[in-house]
Design a protein around this motif. Structure first.
Motif, PDB file in Angstrom:
ATOM      1  N   PHE A  62       0.901  -1.470  -0.212  1.00  0.00           N
ATOM      2  CA  PHE A  62      -0.514  -0.322   0.042  1.00  0.00           C
ATOM      3  C   PHE A  62       1.111   0.932  -0.089  1.00  0.00           C
ATOM      4  O   PHE A  62       1.501   1.468   0.996  1.00  0.00           O
ATOM      5  CB  PHE A  62      -0.800  -0.277   1.553  1.00  0.00           C
ATOM      6  CG  PHE A  62      -1.456   1.443   2.008  1.00  0.00           C
ATOM      7  CD1 PHE A  62      -2.518   1.574   0.802  1.00  0.00           C
ATOM      8  CD2 PHE A  62      -2.019   2.081   2.452  1.00  0.00           C
ATOM      9  CE1 PHE A  62      -3.747   2.096   0.645  1.00  0.00           C
ATOM     10  CE2 PHE A  62      -2.025   3.584   2.793  1.00  0.00           C
ATOM     11  CZ  PHE A  62      -3.099   3.505   1.736  1.00  0.00           C
ATOM     12  N   ASN A  63       0.736   2.407  -0.944  1.00  0.00           N
ATOM     13  CA  ASN A  63       1.547   3.253  -0.877  1.00  0.00           C
ATOM     14  C   ASN A  63       1.133   3.750  -0.570  1.00  0.00           C
ATOM     15  O   ASN A  63       0.021   4.684  -0.550  1.00  0.00           O
ATOM     16  CB  ASN A  63       1.949   3.717  -2.462  1.00  0.00           C
ATOM     17  CG  ASN A  63       2.935   4.314  -3.238  1.00  0.00           C
ATOM     18  OD1 ASN A  63       3.987   4.219  -1.902  1.00  0.00           O
ATOM     19  ND2 ASN A  63       3.311   4.669  -4.292  1.00  0.00           N
ATOM     20  N   VAL A  64       1.887   5.148   0.344  1.00  0.00           N
ATOM     21  CA  VAL A  64       1.206   6.507   0.777  1.00  0.00           C
ATOM     22  C   VAL A  64       1.616   7.457   0.482  1.00  0.00           C
ATOM     23  O   VAL A  64       3.206   7.986   0.279  1.00  0.00           O
ATOM     24  CB  VAL A  64       1.233   6.539   2.707  1.00  0.00           C
ATOM     25  CG1 VAL A  64       0.881   7.448   3.533  1.00  0.00           C
ATOM     26  CG2 VAL A  64       0.717   5.148   3.198  1.00  0.00           C
ATOM     27  N   ASN A  65       1.010   8.043  -0.383  1.00  0.00           N
ATOM     28  CA  ASN A  65       1.069   9.601  -1.023  1.00  0.00           C
ATOM     29  C   ASN A  65       0.713  10.861  -0.555  1.00  0.00           C
ATOM     30  O   ASN A  65       0.968  11.742  -0.769  1.00  0.00           O
ATOM     31  CB  ASN A  65       1.123   9.266  -2.675  1.00  0.00           C
ATOM     32  CG  ASN A  65       1.647   8.563  -3.216  1.00  0.00           C
ATOM     33  OD1 ASN A  65       3.243   8.368  -2.706  1.00  0.00           O
ATOM     34  ND2 ASN A  65       1.697   7.708  -4.412  1.00  0.00           N
ATOM     35  N   ALA A  71      -4.196   8.820   6.581  1.00  0.00           N
ATOM     36  CA  ALA A  71      -5.575   8.942   7.437  1.00  0.00           C
ATOM     37  C   ALA A  71      -5.986   7.475   7.129  1.00  0.00           C
ATOM     38  O   ALA A  71      -6.396   6.859   8.413  1.00  0.00           O
ATOM     39  CB  ALA A  71      -6.455   9.617   7.414  1.00  0.00           C
ATOM     40  N   HIS A  72      -5.862   7.017   5.775  1.00  0.00           N
ATOM     41  CA  HIS A  72      -6.441   5.841   5.921  1.00  0.00           C
ATOM     42  C   HIS A  72      -5.260   4.452   6.284  1.00  0.00           C
ATOM     43  O   HIS A  72      -5.520   3.745   7.126  1.00  0.00           O
ATOM     44  CB  HIS A  72      -6.821   4.989   4.215  1.00  0.00           C
ATOM     45  CG  HIS A  72      -7.448   4.233   3.904  1.00  0.00           C
ATOM     46  ND1 HIS A  72      -8.183   3.427   4.902  1.00  0.00           N
ATOM     47  CD2 HIS A  72      -6.148   2.979   3.619  1.00  0.00           C
ATOM     48  CE1 HIS A  72      -8.593   2.529   4.566  1.00  0.00           C
ATOM     49  NE2 HIS A  72      -7.237   1.901   3.425  1.00  0.00           N
ATOM     50  N   ALA A  73      -4.049   4.817   6.204  1.00  0.00           N
ATOM     51  CA  ALA A  73      -2.878   3.921   6.922  1.00  0.00           C
ATOM     52  C   ALA A  73      -3.174   4.144   8.136  1.00  0.00           C
ATOM     53  O   ALA A  73      -2.991   2.383   8.553  1.00  0.00           O
ATOM     54  CB  ALA A  73      -1.406   4.721   6.222  1.00  0.00           C
ATOM     55  N   GLN A  80      -9.472   0.047  12.598  1.00  0.00           N
ATOM     56  CA  GLN A  80     -10.607   0.820  12.236  1.00  0.00           C
ATOM     57  C   GLN A  80     -10.589   0.888  10.705  1.00  0.00           C
ATOM     58  O   GLN A  80     -11.976   1.664  10.492  1.00  0.00           O
ATOM     59  CB  GLN A  80     -10.189   1.948  12.406  1.00  0.00           C
ATOM     60  CG  GLN A  80      -9.747   2.674  14.177  1.00  0.00           C
ATOM     61  CD  GLN A  80      -9.582   4.082  14.775  1.00  0.00           C
ATOM     62  OE1 GLN A  80      -9.337   4.433  14.046  1.00  0.00           O
ATOM     63  NE2 GLN A  80      -9.393   4.275  16.124  1.00  0.00           N
ATOM     64  N   ALA A  81     -10.156   0.291   9.871  1.00  0.00           N
ATOM     65  CA  ALA A  81     -10.585  -0.479   8.786  1.00  0.00           C
ATOM     66  C   ALA A  81     -11.295  -1.614   8.568  1.00  0.00           C
ATOM     67  O   ALA A  81     -11.500  -1.852   9.330  1.00  0.00           O
ATOM     68  CB  ALA A  81      -9.429   0.278   7.615  1.00  0.00           C
TER      69      ALA A  81
END
Length: 102
Positions: A62-65, A71-73, A80-81
């Motif tokens: 999963f790439n955090v850009n 926030a999703h990560a 909580q996801a």
């Protein structure tokens, strides 16, 4: 194979790979002098063993850009996801994918 590269969800991740140190000068030259801007384009010039990782609850790469990605990560890390267990690092399966010279 010259490189060993991770893949998940039908995409390769050449930055998450084992690269021979001997390629460092050639990689720098290609990126700075030939105008190549994608590491994957350079990796495609060499034989690559690809390790496919299953995508479960979360793509293991999963790439955090963006701030939204972050926030999703954070929500994923806090549980909580979507429900489900995180993937084990030993879940990868090695296979060869033709990506240029072998």
């Amino acid at each position: 194979a010259v490189l060993a590269c991770a893949a998940s969800g039908g995409r390769t991740h050449p930055v998450a790979a084992l690269w021979p140190v001997a390629l460092r000068h050639d990689l720098r030259r290609v990126l700075t002098q030939e105008g190549v801007r994608k590491v994957g384009a350079y990796a495609g010039r060499h034989g690559t063993a690809v390790v496919e990782w299953p995508v479960g609850r979360v793509d293991p790469f999963f790439n955090v850009n963006t701030p939204d990605d972050l926030a999703h990560a954070d929500r994923l890390a806090a549980g909580q996801a979507e429900p489900g267990a995180p993937l084990s690092p030993s879940a990868g399966t090695l296979h060869r994918r033709p990506t240029g010279n072998s």
